[in-house]
Design a protein around this motif. Structure first.
Motif, PDB file in Angstrom:
ATOM      1  N   PRO A 238      -2.204  -1.414   1.115  1.00  0.00           N
ATOM      2  CA  PRO A 238      -2.489  -0.153   1.239  1.00  0.00           C
ATOM      3  C   PRO A 238      -0.723   0.409   1.500  1.00  0.00           C
ATOM      4  CG  PRO A 238      -2.209  -1.083   3.367  1.00  0.00           C
ATOM      5  CD  PRO A 238      -2.957  -2.453   2.958  1.00  0.00           C
ATOM      6  N   GLY A 239      -0.722   1.392   0.145  1.00  0.00           N
ATOM      7  CA  GLY A 239       0.831   1.399  -0.201  1.00  0.00           C
ATOM      8  C   GLY A 239       0.505   2.921   0.027  1.00  0.00           C
ATOM      9  N   ALA A 240       0.255   3.788   1.008  1.00  0.00           N
ATOM     10  CA  ALA A 240       0.671   4.547   1.513  1.00  0.00           C
ATOM     11  C   ALA A 240       0.986   5.250   2.169  1.00  0.00           C
ATOM     12  CB  ALA A 240      -0.968   5.675   2.096  1.00  0.00           C
TER      13      ALA A 240
ATOM     14  N   PRO B 292      -3.193   1.643 -10.113  1.00  0.00           N
ATOM     15  CA  PRO B 292      -2.723   2.781 -10.234  1.00  0.00           C
ATOM     16  C   PRO B 292      -2.674   3.331  -8.947  1.00  0.00           C
ATOM     17  CG  PRO B 292      -3.394   2.001 -11.808  1.00  0.00           C
ATOM     18  CD  PRO B 292      -4.666   1.356 -11.104  1.00  0.00           C
ATOM     19  N   SER B 293      -3.589   3.462  -8.093  1.00  0.00           N
ATOM     20  CA  SER B 293      -3.857   4.872  -7.456  1.00  0.00           C
ATOM     21  C   SER B 293      -3.095   3.977  -5.477  1.00  0.00           C
ATOM     22  CB  SER B 293      -5.117   5.220  -6.859  1.00  0.00           C
ATOM     23  OG  SER B 293      -6.440   4.088  -7.179  1.00  0.00           O
ATOM     24  N   VAL B 294      -2.742   2.658  -5.613  1.00  0.00           N
ATOM     25  CA  VAL B 294      -2.125   2.031  -4.678  1.00  0.00           C
ATOM     26  C   VAL B 294      -1.292   2.776  -3.547  1.00  0.00           C
ATOM     27  CG1 VAL B 294      -0.783  -0.090  -3.796  1.00  0.00           C
ATOM     28  CG2 VAL B 294      -2.726  -0.201  -5.016  1.00  0.00           C
ATOM     29  N   PRO B 295      -0.361   3.573  -4.181  1.00  0.00           N
ATOM     30  CA  PRO B 295       0.305   4.067  -3.306  1.00  0.00           C
ATOM     31  C   PRO B 295      -0.378   5.290  -2.727  1.00  0.00           C
ATOM     32  CG  PRO B 295       1.653   3.830  -6.158  1.00  0.00           C
ATOM     33  CD  PRO B 295      -0.754   3.586  -5.915  1.00  0.00           C
ATOM     34  N   GLU B 296      -1.762   5.578  -3.097  1.00  0.00           N
ATOM     35  CA  GLU B 296      -2.352   6.339  -2.071  1.00  0.00           C
ATOM     36  C   GLU B 296      -3.403   5.546  -1.303  1.00  0.00           C
ATOM     37  OE1 GLU B 296      -4.951   8.810  -5.114  1.00  0.00           O
ATOM     38  OE2 GLU B 296      -2.412   9.510  -5.650  1.00  0.00           O
ATOM     39  N   TYR B 297      -3.646   4.500  -1.312  1.00  0.00           N
ATOM     40  CA  TYR B 297      -4.326   3.531  -0.375  1.00  0.00           C
ATOM     41  C   TYR B 297      -3.627   3.974   1.402  1.00  0.00           C
ATOM     42  CZ  TYR B 297      -7.516   1.399  -3.834  1.00  0.00           C
ATOM     43  OH  TYR B 297      -8.423   1.473  -5.147  1.00  0.00           O
ATOM     44  N   ARG B 298      -4.882   3.890   1.900  1.00  0.00           N
ATOM     45  CA  ARG B 298      -4.897   3.787   3.116  1.00  0.00           C
ATOM     46  C   ARG B 298      -5.685   2.402   3.344  1.00  0.00           C
ATOM     47  NH1 ARG B 298      -5.704   9.235   7.187  1.00  0.00           N
ATOM     48  NH2 ARG B 298      -3.641  10.011   6.396  1.00  0.00           N
ATOM     49  N   GLU B 299      -5.421   1.576   5.022  1.00  0.00           N
ATOM     50  CA  GLU B 299      -6.507   0.273   5.000  1.00  0.00           C
ATOM     51  C   GLU B 299      -6.932   0.826   4.639  1.00  0.00           C
ATOM     52  OE1 GLU B 299      -4.594  -0.318   9.359  1.00  0.00           O
ATOM     53  OE2 GLU B 299      -2.778  -0.694   8.318  1.00  0.00           O
ATOM     54  N   SER B 300      -8.009   1.290   5.106  1.00  0.00           N
ATOM     55  CA  SER B 300      -9.770   1.260   5.258  1.00  0.00           C
ATOM     56  C   SER B 300      -9.584   1.594   3.563  1.00  0.00           C
ATOM     57  CB  SER B 300      -9.896   2.723   5.597  1.00  0.00           C
ATOM     58  OG  SER B 300      -9.360   4.090   4.920  1.00  0.00           O
ATOM     59  N   ASP B 301      -8.625   2.317   2.456  1.00  0.00           N
ATOM     60  CA  ASP B 301      -8.963   2.490   1.214  1.00  0.00           C
ATOM     61  C   ASP B 301      -8.921   0.625   0.306  1.00  0.00           C
ATOM     62  OD1 ASP B 301      -9.175   4.760   0.978  1.00  0.00           O
ATOM     63  OD2 ASP B 301      -7.197   5.496   1.045  1.00  0.00           O
TER      64      ASP B 301
ATOM     65  N   PHE C 277       9.155   4.065   5.318  1.00  0.00           N
ATOM     66  CA  PHE C 277       8.279   4.516   4.739  1.00  0.00           C
ATOM     67  C   PHE C 277       7.981   5.113   3.176  1.00  0.00           C
ATOM     68  CE2 PHE C 277       5.795   6.516   8.239  1.00  0.00           C
ATOM     69  CZ  PHE C 277       5.423   7.224   7.088  1.00  0.00           C
ATOM     70  N   GLY C 278       8.932   6.252   3.142  1.00  0.00           N
ATOM     71  CA  GLY C 278       8.903   7.521   2.565  1.00  0.00           C
ATOM     72  C   GLY C 278       9.947   7.033   1.672  1.00  0.00           C
ATOM     73  N   ALA C 279      11.200   5.733   1.533  1.00  0.00           N
ATOM     74  CA  ALA C 279      11.716   5.611   1.067  1.00  0.00           C
ATOM     75  C   ALA C 279      10.561   4.807   0.545  1.00  0.00           C
ATOM     76  CB  ALA C 279      13.148   4.647   0.869  1.00  0.00           C
ATOM     77  N   VAL C 280      10.659   3.870   1.067  1.00  0.00           N
ATOM     78  CA  VAL C 280      10.204   2.491  -0.593  1.00  0.00           C
ATOM     79  C   VAL C 280       8.874   3.232  -0.993  1.00  0.00           C
ATOM     80  CG1 VAL C 280       8.448   0.681   0.325  1.00  0.00           C
ATOM     81  CG2 VAL C 280      10.092   0.805   1.445  1.00  0.00           C
ATOM     82  N   HIS C 281       8.061   4.565  -0.380  1.00  0.00           N
ATOM     83  CA  HIS C 281       7.372   4.980  -1.341  1.00  0.00           C
ATOM     84  C   HIS C 281       7.640   5.632  -2.725  1.00  0.00           C
ATOM     85  CE1 HIS C 281       3.518   7.991  -2.184  1.00  0.00           C
ATOM     86  NE2 HIS C 281       2.698   7.135  -1.163  1.00  0.00           N
TER      87      HIS C 281
END
Length: 388
Positions: free
Chosen positions: A145-147, A199-208, A350-354
């Motif tokens: 999860p990278g969201a 590539p979409s990992v920064p949008e992944y929630r845990e469920s994704d 988490f905002g900075a890391v994202h």
């Protein structure tokens, strides 16, 4: 369960619905409910990171459950006893772990799961290339999860500690994020995206992430595992973990401790507790419900109804302060020092890391700005680790 509780006790329950999925959104929701006073909920399931922020609205449970108050494991005491009050009873204790496809590891000649991030990268890439060559074009080596949510704080804290980059806020209050080790850890995670992670990992929630793994589109997954709370006085210093979740999995799943970096191997501590609103008019009945919920969860756990996989022997030591890459330990998020400011700290972190993961900011610039913001929020000094 509600019907069973009412039959046993004569106490009727009303379940409040519409709870958001994301942890900090849930916190805002619970705050609004507590503002209703005696008209609001009486028993609440609360994340252990919220307790410092909600403690003034929660009942001290010691007079109502003295036996459970004395049975909380030492490793959890500082999370649940705040300001001399027992503000919640541990309900589920969680830790970050690595799930993996054991069948795929065997298929590609790997005898053991990865113990380091370097090993994970090598294994993930080899399996990914092999599976794609066999027609599974959407297969990725590692999903996580990278969201921009609380789960990213947990992930990035693990990466940072693994490299010796500090724990965001140290036990003496020093802020430690702007240092070469933390910057390197974030850069490594960014490198995974589009290479061994989608590539979409920064949008992944845990469920994704869990969905991608369960459907057979990944070899490795960062996920939560845990065990029931309640009476933990008989638990040793090792954590036997069980993955929490639902759904059918493709292939043979197993779990191990998360990989480590150049310094250590860790998993973030998580969990939820059962708390009672300070404004409740029925504390004795609330205590009866808490006991009932703890008992039912333990029964379900023992029957195998709430887990996907049990890992033995234990993977984590919850008491050690000297981790190595052969044995992982549990680390806590910085709620104990700055419990009232934790929400602000986590959102900044988490905002900075994202921003690093998405390429919006360079890791060095994000770390420099984050350190300034955390010093401002907490009123503490920066750590002594020098910048490159």
């Amino acid at each position: 369960m509600s019907a069973e509780f009412t039959t046993q006790t004569g106490i009727r329950l009303e379940n409040i619905r519409g709870v958001p999925a994301e942890t900090l959104d849930q916190l805002s929701f619970v705050r609004k409910l507590l503002q209703q006073g005696s008209e609001g909920p009486e028993v609440l399931e609360v994340d252990e990171t919220w307790l410092g922020m909600l403690k003034d609205d929660l009942l001290d449970l010691r007079p109502y459950m003295p036996d459970l108050a004395h049975s909380i494991a030492p490793a959890l005491e500082s999370s649940y006893f705040i300001g001399g009050k027992l503000v919640a009873i541990p309900y589920q204790n969680h830790v970050g772990v690595l799930a993996f496809r054991a069948d795929l590891l065997r298929k590609y000649g790997f005898g053991n799961p990865p113990a380091t991030w370097t090993e994970l990268e090598r294994m993930a890439l080899r399996i990914q290339e092999g599976e794609r060559a066999h027609g599974n074009k959407d297969f990725w080596g590692y999903v996580w999860p990278g969201a921009a949510e609380e789960s990213l704080t947990c992930n990035a804290l693990e990466w940072q500690v693994d490299e010796g980059g500090g724990k965001i806020i140290e036990s003496d209050g020093a802020v430690s994020v702007d240092n070469p080790a933390a910057i390197h850890a974030w850069q490594r995670a960014k490198h995974w995206i589009g290479w061994i992670s989608p590539p979409s990992v920064p949008e992944y929630r845990e469920s994704d992430a869990l969905g991608a793994f369960n459907s057979g589109r990944s070899a490795f997954l960062r996920v939560w595992a845990g065990e029931p709370g309640g009476d933990s006085s008989q638990q040793d210093s090792n954590l036997h973990v069980t993955i929490w979740g639902t759904g059918h999995q493709v292939g043979e799943m197993a779990i191990t401790a998360l990989p480590g970096g150049s310094v250590s191997r860790v998993g973030t501590l998580g969990g939820v507790g059962l708390a009672v609103s300070k404004y409740s008019k029925h504390p004795q009945e609330d205590a009866a419900l808490v006991r009932f919920l703890l008992r039912k969860q333990l029964e379900s756990f023992e029957k195998g109804e709430i887990h996907l996989f049990v890992a033995k022997p234990a993977l984590y030591d919850v008491s050690s302060s000297n981790p190595d890459t052969a044995r992982a330990i549990v680390i806590a998020r910085p709620t104990r020092f700055d419990s009232r400011d934790y929400e602000k700290v986590s959102r900044e972190y988490f905002g900075a890391v994202h921003a690093v993961l998405t390429g919006e900011k360079r890791a060095s610039a994000a770390a420099f700005e984050l350190q300034k913001n955390l010093v401002r929020i907490t009123g503490q000094q920066p750590g002594l680790v020098a910048r490159e």
